[in-house]
Design a protein around this motif. Structure first.
Motif, PDB file in Angstrom:
ATOM      1  N   ILE A  97      21.002  55.698  34.528  1.00 35.46           N
ATOM      2  CA  ILE A  97      20.635  56.785  35.056  1.00 35.46           C
ATOM      3  C   ILE A  97      20.075  56.974  36.578  1.00 35.46           C
ATOM      4  N   ALA A  98      19.201  56.453  36.515  1.00 33.40           N
ATOM      5  CA  ALA A  98      17.398  56.812  37.707  1.00 33.40           C
ATOM      6  C   ALA A  98      18.151  55.745  38.268  1.00 33.40           C
ATOM      7  N   ALA A  99      18.775  54.052  37.718  1.00 33.00           N
ATOM      8  CA  ALA A  99      19.399  52.807  39.017  1.00 33.00           C
ATOM      9  C   ALA A  99      20.374  53.894  39.853  1.00 33.00           C
ATOM     10  N   LEU A 100      21.924  54.545  38.744  1.00 33.39           N
ATOM     11  CA  LEU A 100      22.533  54.856  39.455  1.00 33.39           C
ATOM     12  C   LEU A 100      22.635  56.136  40.448  1.00 33.39           C
ATOM     13  N   ALA A 101      21.915  56.271  40.214  1.00 35.83           N
ATOM     14  CA  ALA A 101      20.918  57.855  41.474  1.00 35.83           C
ATOM     15  C   ALA A 101      20.439  57.884  43.328  1.00 35.83           C
ATOM     16  N   GLN A 102      20.100  56.099  42.732  1.00 35.35           N
ATOM     17  CA  GLN A 102      19.627  55.497  43.719  1.00 35.35           C
ATOM     18  C   GLN A 102      21.014  55.578  45.160  1.00 35.35           C
TER      19      GLN A 102
ATOM     20  N   ALA B 108      12.521  48.945  44.155  1.00 31.80           N
ATOM     21  CA  ALA B 108      12.499  48.611  45.630  1.00 31.80           C
ATOM     22  C   ALA B 108      12.842  49.319  46.470  1.00 31.80           C
ATOM     23  N   GLN B 109      14.268  49.762  45.968  1.00 37.38           N
ATOM     24  CA  GLN B 109      15.376  50.913  46.418  1.00 37.38           C
ATOM     25  C   GLN B 109      14.092  52.275  46.409  1.00 37.38           C
ATOM     26  N   TYR B 110      13.458  53.099  45.458  1.00 38.47           N
ATOM     27  CA  TYR B 110      12.806  53.626  45.815  1.00 38.47           C
ATOM     28  C   TYR B 110      11.904  54.112  46.375  1.00 38.47           C
TER      29      TYR B 110
ATOM     30  N   ASP C  69       6.596  51.095  40.323  1.00 35.91           N
ATOM     31  CA  ASP C  69       7.409  51.507  41.235  1.00 35.91           C
ATOM     32  C   ASP C  69       8.727  52.523  40.433  1.00 35.91           C
ATOM     33  N   ALA C  70       9.163  51.377  39.780  1.00 37.37           N
ATOM     34  CA  ALA C  70      10.270  52.013  38.852  1.00 37.37           C
ATOM     35  C   ALA C  70      10.117  53.208  37.792  1.00 37.37           C
ATOM     36  N   GLN C  71       8.894  53.316  37.191  1.00 42.45           N
ATOM     37  CA  GLN C  71       8.427  54.090  36.091  1.00 42.45           C
ATOM     38  C   GLN C  71       8.134  55.013  37.485  1.00 42.45           C
ATOM     39  N   GLN C  72       8.106  55.379  38.382  1.00 44.76           N
ATOM     40  CA  GLN C  72       7.873  56.515  39.098  1.00 44.76           C
ATOM     41  C   GLN C  72       9.259  56.944  39.549  1.00 44.76           C
ATOM     42  N   ALA C  73      10.241  56.507  39.922  1.00 45.33           N
ATOM     43  CA  ALA C  73      11.389  56.358  39.658  1.00 45.33           C
ATOM     44  C   ALA C  73      12.042  57.593  38.575  1.00 45.33           C
ATOM     45  N   VAL C  74      11.893  56.107  37.454  1.00 45.66           N
ATOM     46  CA  VAL C  74      12.300  57.829  36.660  1.00 45.66           C
ATOM     47  C   VAL C  74      11.736  58.611  36.242  1.00 45.66           C
ATOM     48  N   ARG C  75      10.724  58.603  36.387  1.00 46.39           N
ATOM     49  CA  ARG C  75       9.728  60.201  36.395  1.00 46.39           C
ATOM     50  C   ARG C  75       9.892  61.089  37.204  1.00 46.39           C
ATOM     51  N   GLU C  76      10.203  60.789  38.356  1.00 48.55           N
ATOM     52  CA  GLU C  76      10.877  61.817  39.452  1.00 48.55           C
ATOM     53  C   GLU C  76      12.385  62.324  39.123  1.00 48.55           C
ATOM     54  N   LEU C  77      12.908  61.958  38.469  1.00 47.14           N
ATOM     55  CA  LEU C  77      13.955  61.818  37.595  1.00 47.14           C
ATOM     56  C   LEU C  77      14.138  63.082  36.331  1.00 47.14           C
ATOM     57  N   ILE C  78      12.955  62.800  35.592  1.00 52.41           N
ATOM     58  CA  ILE C  78      12.736  63.246  34.258  1.00 52.41           C
ATOM     59  C   ILE C  78      12.478  65.039  35.039  1.00 52.41           C
TER      60      ILE C  78
ATOM     61  N   ILE D 277      28.185  59.282  39.344  1.00 55.27           N
ATOM     62  CA  ILE D 277      27.285  58.634  38.830  1.00 55.27           C
ATOM     63  C   ILE D 277      28.148  58.150  37.542  1.00 55.27           C
ATOM     64  N   PHE D 278      28.288  59.573  36.683  1.00 56.52           N
ATOM     65  CA  PHE D 278      29.444  59.091  35.623  1.00 56.52           C
ATOM     66  C   PHE D 278      30.079  58.574  35.216  1.00 56.52           C
ATOM     67  N   GLY D 279      31.087  57.695  36.772  1.00 54.96           N
ATOM     68  CA  GLY D 279      32.044  56.775  36.655  1.00 54.96           C
ATOM     69  C   GLY D 279      31.801  55.806  36.015  1.00 54.96           C
ATOM     70  N   LYS D 280      30.242  55.276  36.773  1.00 60.55           N
ATOM     71  CA  LYS D 280      30.206  54.036  36.857  1.00 60.55           C
ATOM     72  C   LYS D 280      29.255  54.418  35.487  1.00 60.55           C
ATOM     73  N   LEU D 281      28.737  54.811  35.243  1.00 64.50           N
ATOM     74  CA  LEU D 281      27.774  55.025  33.453  1.00 64.50           C
ATOM     75  C   LEU D 281      29.073  54.431  32.181  1.00 64.50           C
ATOM     76  N   TYR D 282      29.539  54.994  32.903  1.00 61.03           N
ATOM     77  CA  TYR D 282      30.935  56.079  31.250  1.00 61.03           C
ATOM     78  C   TYR D 282      31.734  54.184  31.384  1.00 61.03           C
ATOM     79  N   LYS D 283      31.809  53.606  32.304  1.00 62.48           N
ATOM     80  CA  LYS D 283      33.144  52.319  32.377  1.00 62.48           C
ATOM     81  C   LYS D 283      32.036  51.170  31.903  1.00 62.48           C
ATOM     82  N   ALA D 284      30.692  51.351  31.810  1.00 62.95           N
ATOM     83  CA  ALA D 284      29.678  50.213  31.139  1.00 62.95           C
ATOM     84  C   ALA D 284      29.484  50.918  30.068  1.00 62.95           C
ATOM     85  N   LEU D 285      29.760  51.679  29.051  1.00 60.18           N
ATOM     86  CA  LEU D 285      28.598  52.226  27.796  1.00 60.18           C
ATOM     87  C   LEU D 285      29.970  51.069  26.653  1.00 60.18           C
TER      88      LEU D 285
END
Length: 482
Positions: free
Chosen positions: A80-85, A331-333, A343-352, A394-402
């Motif tokens: 979800i954090a990656a999809l938000a980028q 890298a994207q964040y 760096d990735a942890q910080q992206a997830v923390r921001e989403l939290i 975000i939801f369309g891509k996530l839901y398809k992958a679950l």
């Protein structure tokens, strides 16, 4: 008197909760409480949160703020954090550059393989890259063949990963250059009874060797075993034991970047690309390609769509794909090429923080959930699922992958045909010793969409934990709406 007062207070709070709910919701809460009280394996616990996405309200909570090890439900936070980028849809890319002058049939310079942490690059893809180089206007390299793995730091495992999970294929050595997920697939086939079994390994490479002592239909040889001397980081594949039928095993190789570059350089030579000069002493080396200039020519590139990486990451719970997604998230964040896990942890923390919770209340270590240092809560996972549901892109891509209950992925053999939950649950599983979780979306019989998280902790029987989760899902699906 104090104990009596506390009991009365607890009863009062319970009554207030029930009074605030509809009769249907109160009945669901009673059933889920009863399941938690009587259906959990002894000594274990479960935190749960259920949110009605259709009505926009929390439906049920039990220890929803309790910190839990998420196992592979950690992949939901990463996804979800990656999809938000904004750049999520950019493909994972591996490039080959020539840097130098081309005179006649000779490259006076170096050949670079630039890794972009593509976790799906396979044997045939490597051959395609080699073929592209073979079509270049040179057949001699008077320089070096270099692997650029500068995208990521040199930590080849995530923080908190278990050393003795080695050499399992689910714990690969991480690198921006991966071939067949950094693993070898060993196929062992019976021959004549008592004779040495047949062994083949893919991908073909001289990077590893094979020591085969397995015997065909010889029970006294013991069970089939495929391993390597992983304590010494050795890549001699050891095959032993009894072989009664054809079997394929996968194991990781040390190290992924060397496996990739050794095999690439070997196949270059087989394709007629010859190296000359003093640099020809070694097959390859590692070095970073500086910003491309007039001496640089892009010879080839291989791309893997981000959705394909996401699908494998969630459907099959692929740890390498999750770590690749985690690295690219960093890298994207940050907008930088050189990234570390933080760096990735910080992206997830921001989403939290964006979903209204405090990042300091949780612990993030890796992107796939192998780490025993990860600590999330059911409330946090549901908050992330709510965030994704509210954003169509975000939801369309996530839901398809679950994974889908009774249909595919890690839910293929759960909640199948003949159960009320068949095809209604789209969720991520997560398990290792003592931990078993399930989180995602489901559609209730009344048509409501719900987000849920069930995080079983301290449970040694995965079968019992999964049975408990499946019963919870059925109870939610069978609820009667308002």
């Amino acid at each position: 008197m104090r104990i009596i007062s506390l009991l009365l207070c607890a009863c009062g709070l319970c009554c207030l909760r029930l009074a605030a709910q509809s009769p249907a919701d109160s009945l669901l809460a009673v059933r889920l409480d009863s399941l938690a009280e009587h259906g959990l394996p002894r000594g274990s616990s479960a935190g749960m949160a259920v949110y009605d996405l259709t009505e926009g309200r929390m439906l049920y909570e039990r220890q929803a703020d309790g910190l839990c090890r998420p196992a592979s439900t950690m992949k939901l936070a990463t996804a979800i954090a990656a999809l938000a980028q904004p750049g999520f849809d950019e493909p994972f890319r591996t490039e080959i550059w020539a840097k130098g002058r081309i005179e006649g049939d000779t490259l006076h310079g170096d050949l670079y393989v630039v890794g972009g942490f593509d976790p799906e690059l396979g044997d045939a893809d490597l051959d395609s890259l080699v073929s592209a180089v073979a079509r270049a206007p040179f057949s001699v390299i008077k320089g070096r063949v270099l692997g650029d793995v500068s995208m990521k730091d040199s930590l080849y495992w995530g923080s908190g990963w278990l050393w003795d999970d080695n050499p399992a294929a689910f714990q690969p050595y991480l690198s921006p250059l991966m071939l067949e997920k950094g693993t070898a697939r060993v196929t062992v086939s019976p021959t004549q009874p008592g004779d040495t079994a047949g062994v083949s390994v893919r991908p073909a490479s001289s990077y590893y060797t094979v020591n085969n002592t397995a015997r065909t239909r010889t029970p006294s040889a013991g069970p089939l075993r495929v391993t390597r001397r992983w304590m010494e980081n050795g890549n001699e594949i050891l095959v032993s034991g009894n072989v009664a039928k054809r079997q394929t095993r996968a194991l990781n190789l040390y190290s992924s970047q060397d496996f990739f570059m050794h095999t690439f350089a070997e196949r270059l030579a087989a394709a007629g690309i010859r190296r000359a000069g003093t640099a020809a002493d070694s097959l390859y080396a590692f070095g970073e390609l500086s910003a491309p200039d007039s001496l640089c020519v892009l010879l080839a590139a291989h791309e893997t769509p981000a959705q394909r990486v996401l699908d494998e990451m969630l459907k099959e719970s692929d740890n390498l794909n999750a770590e690749a997604m985690f690295c690219r998230l960093g890298a994207q964040y940050t907008g930088r090429k050189h990234v570390r896990a933080r760096d990735a942890q910080q992206a997830v923390r921001e989403l939290i923080g964006k979903v209204g919770l405090r990042p300091s209340d949780y612990r993030l270590a890796d992107g796939c959930g192998l780490s025993h240092y990860d600590y999330l809560s059911p409330r946090l996972l549901v908050a992330f699922l709510r965030y994704a549901y509210a954003r169509t892109d975000i939801f369309g891509k996530l839901y398809k992958a679950l994974p889908v209950s009774g249909v595919d992925g890690t839910l293929k053999r759960r909640m199948g045909r003949g159960t009320p939950a068949y095809r209604r649950v789209h969720a991520k599983t997560g398990s290792y010793t003592g931990i078993n979780c399930l989180a995602g979306y489901l559609q209730a019989r009344d048509g409501h969409w719900l987000a849920f998280a069930i995080m079983n902790q301290n449970v040694l029987s995965g079968r019992k934990a999964r049975a408990f989760q499946d019963k919870v899902c059925v109870e939610i699906i069978m609820r009667q709406g308002n």
